[in-house]
Design an enzyme around this catalytic site. Sequence first.
Site, PDB file in Angstrom:
ATOM      1  CB  ALA A  87     -29.253  52.846  74.267  1.00 14.34           C
ATOM      2  CG  HIS A 131     -18.083  48.365  70.723  1.00 12.33           C
ATOM      3  ND1 HIS A 131     -17.168  47.502  71.290  1.00 12.33           N
ATOM      4  CD2 HIS A 131     -17.637  49.612  70.990  1.00 12.33           C
ATOM      5  CE1 HIS A 131     -16.219  48.199  71.871  1.00 12.33           C
ATOM      6  NE2 HIS A 131     -16.463  49.488  71.708  1.00 12.33           N
ATOM      7  N   GLY A 162     -25.997  37.703  78.829  1.00 11.81           N
ATOM      8  CA  GLY A 162     -26.974  37.569  77.754  1.00 11.81           C
ATOM      9  C   GLY A 162     -28.167  38.504  77.812  1.00 11.81           C
ATOM     10  CG  ASN A 172     -27.161  43.438  74.114  1.00 17.44           C
ATOM     11  OD1 ASN A 172     -27.859  44.320  73.613  1.00 17.44           O
ATOM     12  ND2 ASN A 172     -26.134  43.701  74.910  1.00 17.44           N
TER      13      ASN A 172
HETATM   14  C1  GRF Z   1     -22.708  44.518  76.079  1.00 15.75           C
HETATM   15  O1  GRF Z   1     -22.384  45.714  76.703  1.00 15.75           O
HETATM   16  C2  GRF Z   1     -22.258  44.531  74.645  1.00 15.75           C
HETATM   17  O2  GRF Z   1     -22.296  45.804  74.071  1.00 15.75           O
HETATM   18  C3  GRF Z   1     -20.835  44.050  74.733  1.00 15.75           C
HETATM   19  O3  GRF Z   1     -20.846  43.086  75.745  1.00 15.75           O
HETATM   20  C4  GRF Z   1     -21.917  43.335  76.638  1.00 15.75           C
HETATM   21  C5  GRF Z   1     -22.734  42.090  76.684  1.00 15.75           C
HETATM   22  O4  GRF Z   1     -23.747  42.160  77.661  1.00 15.75           O
HETATM   23  N1  GRF Z   1     -20.373  43.574  73.460  1.00 15.75           N
HETATM   24  P1  GRF Z   1     -24.893  41.076  77.696  1.00 15.75           P
HETATM   25  O5  GRF Z   1     -24.215  39.720  77.846  1.00 15.75           O
HETATM   26  O6  GRF Z   1     -25.651  41.172  76.413  1.00 15.75           O
HETATM   27  O7  GRF Z   1     -25.721  41.409  78.884  1.00 15.75           O
END
Ligand code: GRF
Length: 217
Positions: A176, A112, A15, A17
Amino acid sequence: MTTKKRTGVLISGRGTNLQALIDAAAKPDFPAEIALVLSNVADAPGLQRAAKAGIATKTIPHRGHGSREAFDILVDAALREANIDLVCLAGFMRVLSDSFVRRWEGKLINIHPSLLPAFKGLDVHQRVLDAGVTISGCTVHFVVTELDSGPIIAQAAVPVLTGDDEEALAARTLEAEHKIYPMALGLLAAGRVRLEKGRALFDGVPPNKGALFNPAL
Ligand code: GRF
């Protein structure tokens, strides 16, 4: 300012992001609030991040429902129950059924870790390294029924450096990601980007006119 868009974030893991979205939404002028974090994995660390921020959480295990659609119906019901307007997929490791995607069309976005349409699917960074490209990046896009294929809202480019391994490239890309996901959600929530006729249409969003060169000029 007009009411903030109630946003649901779907996760399966750490998590980071999600954290970037939570941090952005903590700013008073951000046009979205994170109202629900939903996970298909009970011990996903992202759930702790949500709880720490005082955000409602829900776990819906993906097993035991008989079909993909049955799981998606439960997810949809949880989102509706929480009056969710927008949905962000943030490391959500389940493919959503066509009916779910259609139901949320234009309101459902994903991040992504590649410059789509290159390197769709899993194990992105190793495939990027194997391909020998010198620039990689990340993409936020509207979700459509075809995987990793929806209209693009935002992208960031990052250099692939000599000596990079999967971990180093993933870390650079992730930094990024944490910038473009809040930016893209902000645009969507403010009505400055919308999905129309299979394209992302922007309203008053300034483009970046610079270029990234790798190797440097
Ligand atoms: C990220 O690299 C995102 O682009 C991909 O899955 C990963 C999730 O990472 N869809 P996090 O759980 O947000 O750290």
